[in-house]
Design an enzyme around this catalytic site. Structure first.
Site, mmCIF file in Angstrom:
data_model
loop_
_atom_site.group_PDB
_atom_site.id
_atom_site.type_symbol
_atom_site.label_atom_id
_atom_site.label_comp_id
_atom_site.label_asym_id
_atom_site.label_seq_id
_atom_site.Cartn_x
_atom_site.Cartn_y
_atom_site.Cartn_z
ATOM 1 N N ASP A 121 -1.380 -1.857 9.086
ATOM 2 C CA ASP A 121 -1.469 -1.201 7.792
ATOM 3 C C ASP A 121 -1.529 -2.317 6.752
ATOM 4 O O ASP A 121 -1.211 -3.481 7.047
ATOM 5 C CB ASP A 121 -0.245 -0.308 7.586
ATOM 6 C CG ASP A 121 -0.254 0.387 6.237
ATOM 7 O OD1 ASP A 121 -1.335 0.847 5.811
ATOM 8 O OD2 ASP A 121 0.809 0.437 5.600
ATOM 9 N N ASP A 132 -0.791 -1.904 2.695
ATOM 10 C CA ASP A 132 0.250 -1.814 1.672
ATOM 11 C C ASP A 132 1.627 -1.805 2.324
ATOM 12 O O ASP A 132 1.916 -0.963 3.175
ATOM 13 C CB ASP A 132 0.062 -0.545 0.828
ATOM 14 C CG ASP A 132 -1.240 -0.549 0.051
ATOM 15 O OD1 ASP A 132 -1.347 -1.311 -0.920
ATOM 16 O OD2 ASP A 132 -2.162 0.199 0.431
ATOM 17 N N HIS A 180 3.268 7.163 -3.356
ATOM 18 C CA HIS A 180 3.168 5.723 -3.145
ATOM 19 C C HIS A 180 4.131 5.014 -4.087
ATOM 20 O O HIS A 180 4.300 5.422 -5.236
ATOM 21 C CB HIS A 180 1.742 5.236 -3.419
ATOM 22 C CG HIS A 180 0.706 5.912 -2.579
ATOM 23 N ND1 HIS A 180 0.543 5.645 -1.234
ATOM 24 C CD2 HIS A 180 -0.223 6.862 -2.898
ATOM 25 C CE1 HIS A 180 -0.439 6.386 -0.762
ATOM 26 N NE2 HIS A 180 -0.912 7.143 -1.746
#
Length: 308
Positions: A31, A33, A191
């Site tokens: 991944d 972020d 997020h």
């Protein structure tokens, strides 16, 4: 691969243990972020980790639910943050995979109405998937006279900072047709932002449309298997020799479990070791699938194993 076949042990590993896991993996999926970078800062040691993995002959891929930028912009960000050898074809975002799904799997014969950001629109354009105009939201337009394009055959929902009630109403209008496809780039509910704030994610917008339309979206991004199938169709990945490294249990780790990969949680992003232990104690099989095989503080922990 060790850890993938048995129960998910949530083992905190270091040094030689990390080396054993990496030796068993031919493919490493990261991944971005919270794993490779946080905002505009690379996670300490991440560029060196990617470089050393490739030097060891590993195939490295980047699998992200972040649909805000097209792949070419991801390449620019990698370069800006000190990654010198990341190629566009190694990056699989939910925007790119959504476009690939519409073109190659659904083979949509018509336009797509998009609730999303420029990154999604650019990937659709690059894939040759026609996109419907957003329409006029002027003072004379209301929910009673919203123009609907008869050529729209699919609705795609992604992250959209310009989300409006009229976009929601328009999408609902299209989804009244049971033959109209309903897709979501990813299920991420929120997020993290700097300063402890959060922003609603694609999953929040999808949930609004699911409620309003009484339909369920087909999710393209993690934890859906399609992102792995998209990579595997191009690079012939063996799940038994693949490792998924992520920071979010309910997307990254579950994605790995769904695809038969060994999974590793890094603690530089969203989920904590306490979160993983709580899921491990659950009686729910679904929650147990979110438990990683391995845990590291950071992918910088790979450096010692790779440099020996």
């Amino acid at each position: 691969m060790a850890g993938a076949a048995g129960g998910r042990g949530c083992r905190m590993i270091r040094g030689a243990q990390i080396r054993d896991v990496l030796d068993a993996a031919h493919n490493v999926l990261f991944d971005c972020d919270g794993v490779i970078w946080n905002g505009e800062a690379a996670v300490a040691g991440a560029p060196e980790v990617v470089r050393l993995l490739k030097r060891r002959g590993k195939r490295v891929f980047f699998v992200t639910n972040n649909c805000t930028r097209p792949r070419e912009n991801y390449v620019q960000k990698f370069s800006r943050l000190g990654f010198t050898d990341v190629a566009e074809e190694e990056i699989f975002s939910s925007a790119y995979c959504s476009a690939a799904y519409l073109r190659d799997v659904a083979k949509v014969q018509g336009k797509v109405f998009v609730i999303g950001c420029p990154g999604v629109l650019k990937e659709l354009q690059d894939a040759g998937v026609p996109v419907a105009e957003q329409g006029d939201e002027g003072p004379d337009v209301s929910v009673y006279n919203l123009p609907l394009d008869p050529d729209v055959k699919a609705v795609l929902v992604g992250y959209d900072e310009r989300f409006t009630f009229m976009k929601l109403a328009t999408a609902c209008g299209y989804l009244r047709d049971a033959e109209c496809l309903f897709l979501a780039t990813d299920p991420d509910p929120w997020h993290p932002l700097r300063g402890g704030r959060i922003t609603p994610g694609s999953g929040s917008l999808t949930a609004a449309l699911e409620t309003a339309s009484s339909r369920k979206a087909t999710v393209i991004g993690k934890p859906s298997r399609f992102m792995f199938e998209c990579i595997s169709s191009q690079f012939d990945l063996d799940p038994a020799r693949s490792l998924m490294v992520g920071d979010r249990l309910e997307t990254d780790v579950l994605f790995g479990a769904n695809c038969g990969l060994a999974t590793m949680l890094t603690l530089t992003g969203v989920s904590t070791l306490e979160d993983a232990h709580e899921l491990q104690q659950s009686e729910s099989p679904e929650k147990k699938d979110c438990v990683p095989d391995y845990v590291v503080e950071s992918i910088a922990d790979f450096l010692q194993a790779l440099e020996e």
